[in-house]
Scaffold this active site. Sequence first.
Site, mmCIF file in Angstrom:
data_model
loop_
_atom_site.group_PDB
_atom_site.id
_atom_site.type_symbol
_atom_site.label_atom_id
_atom_site.label_comp_id
_atom_site.label_asym_id
_atom_site.label_seq_id
_atom_site.Cartn_x
_atom_site.Cartn_y
_atom_site.Cartn_z
ATOM 1 N N GLY A 55 -3.238 9.600 3.644
ATOM 2 C CA GLY A 55 -3.867 10.204 2.452
ATOM 3 C C GLY A 55 -3.468 9.791 1.130
ATOM 4 N N LYS A 100 -5.119 4.869 -9.256
ATOM 5 C CA LYS A 100 -4.068 4.263 -8.721
ATOM 6 C C LYS A 100 -3.039 4.361 -9.476
ATOM 7 C CE LYS A 100 -3.206 0.142 -5.552
ATOM 8 N NZ LYS A 100 -3.918 -0.988 -5.393
ATOM 9 N N ASP A 124 -8.078 2.483 6.620
ATOM 10 C CA ASP A 124 -7.952 3.484 5.386
ATOM 11 C C ASP A 124 -8.356 2.609 4.263
ATOM 12 O OD1 ASP A 124 -5.274 2.352 5.941
ATOM 13 O OD2 ASP A 124 -4.992 3.187 4.052
ATOM 14 N N ASN A 125 -8.618 1.265 4.445
ATOM 15 C CA ASN A 125 -8.920 0.405 3.293
ATOM 16 C C ASN A 125 -10.461 0.092 3.568
ATOM 17 O OD1 ASN A 125 -6.400 0.625 1.845
ATOM 18 N ND2 ASN A 125 -5.677 -1.291 3.065
ATOM 19 N N ASP A 158 6.850 6.954 -4.884
ATOM 20 C CA ASP A 158 6.901 7.830 -6.092
ATOM 21 C C ASP A 158 5.602 8.017 -6.934
ATOM 22 O OD1 ASP A 158 6.051 5.263 -6.824
ATOM 23 O OD2 ASP A 158 7.887 4.587 -7.755
ATOM 24 N N GLY A 159 4.371 7.636 -5.981
ATOM 25 C CA GLY A 159 3.042 7.874 -6.572
ATOM 26 C C GLY A 159 2.711 6.960 -7.847
ATOM 27 N N ARG A 196 -10.667 3.147 -11.073
ATOM 28 C CA ARG A 196 -11.584 2.223 -10.603
ATOM 29 C C ARG A 196 -13.028 2.878 -10.367
ATOM 30 N NH1 ARG A 196 -8.839 2.907 -5.437
ATOM 31 N NH2 ARG A 196 -7.615 1.233 -5.784
ATOM 32 N N GLY A 217 -1.761 9.114 -1.712
ATOM 33 C CA GLY A 217 -0.199 9.276 -1.811
ATOM 34 C C GLY A 217 0.046 8.854 -3.394
ATOM 35 N N ARG A 218 -0.761 7.912 -3.880
ATOM 36 C CA ARG A 218 -0.583 7.711 -5.399
ATOM 37 C C ARG A 218 -1.919 7.495 -6.152
ATOM 38 N NH1 ARG A 218 1.129 1.556 -5.813
ATOM 39 N NH2 ARG A 218 -0.101 0.433 -4.531
#
Length: 470
Positions: free
Chosen positions: A89, A112, A252-253, A124-125, A178, A91-92
């Site tokens: 998911g 991002k 996921d990419n 740490d995101g 982005r 995450g950052r």
Amino acid sequence: MPVSADYHPDPRFFDLGDEYGDAVRAADFPQTLLRYRNQRAAATVGLDTLSDAEWIAHFGRFEPLPGQPGPVAMRYHGHQFRNYNPDLGDGRGFLAAQLRADDNRLLDLGTKGSGTTPWSRSGDGRLTLKGGVREILAATLLEALGVPTSRALSLIETGEELERGDEPSPTRSAVLVRLQHSHVRFGTFQRAAFFQRADMIETLVEHVRQLYHPQVAAGDAPGLLAAIVAASAKLTARWVAAGFVHGVLNTDNLNVTGESFDYGPWRFLPAYEPGFTAAYFDQTGLYAFARQPEAVFWNLTQLAGCLKLVADAQPLTDALNGFGPAYIRELRAAFLARLGVRSLGEAADQRLLDATLALLREGGERLRWEPLFFDWFGGFASSARALSGLRSAVYQGEAFDAFRFAVFEHEPDRPERLESPVFAAPEPEEMLIEEVETLWAAIAVSDDWTPLTDKLNRLEAARTAYKIEL
């Protein structure tokens, strides 16, 4: 007005509800130093009229743009190096907004390094400033070379010191925004399939079909898969023609619109090397340069497996089987585009593709990947330039004779492009790792952004010179 009349909000993913994403807030950063804003990209979505202060408010503090509901961290799963991970998911990052571009296509603003989310796990995101600079460089050159890609819109330094195992630490932090047409990943479907939620798969199929592949009939999951297969084949072929190695081709990419995004340990080939890898942790070469078509196809099979919840297996298999032929067609077209020549038919185009690869293979370290396409852009129209240039000694022998015959068969495509001063330079714009490190060193050591700005200006000149069509 903070936005122009060309700004058209259309937050469609947010309508799917909380089963697909979680409302989040951005981190409260100690600083917001604007380091990069992409005015050309911003103009396509009506954001070019923002003042720097307004830009920072929206892309550093993430005050919602007009008509946008606020950020959402998207839910998805994924195969990472072919190991299934149900704990993924955003995450950052998060989906900050959706808006219509000047061509009426829907575009996402994705982040991002914007802070922790419910999917951050132990992370740490955050994003390192170097990581943000690297993403700007990758996206800018790929766009210039005709690769379907996200575009870096904004980079803001955030004033935190980060500890990282793969960078000298502490290192500087940033938040990136982005632009791309969709952040719906193959892994978005995988999450729904993991929970055996055919209803969620059906919802995703209709969402993706309607917004990104409207030529597909409603409810036609195999037709949608065929469209995603075709887009993915084109993307993969354009990577190869650009000599690009993404590095982390997990499910996921890869997304449903066939755009390259989320640039981590990417590299461009120095010279022809099928086993060249971008990530130091890719110890088996799973995502090596020449294995990228295999990796993308494997990921497509995972997407097809998800769609079996709502469609019969055979039509899905038929759609998957279209990848190989589509990839070869797209690879021929991509090499023609990189060489700036017109198609002469399948046989002649394949002959040129084969001869180009053979010359690169024989040239080895003496013939870097990018200079070959630069020297011979326009085919016969560039012969005098190429044969009197820095690599004239390499352009001889049987492999070169076969290449010259094949490229001379094809007429130059829009030869007026060669009038650009870009082609008067002895070398093309490249992006080898040594240059990336040099550009970063200027920032890290003396906070000198001039070399990066100059490089981006040269890449923009190359883009306008090549005019490679997507």
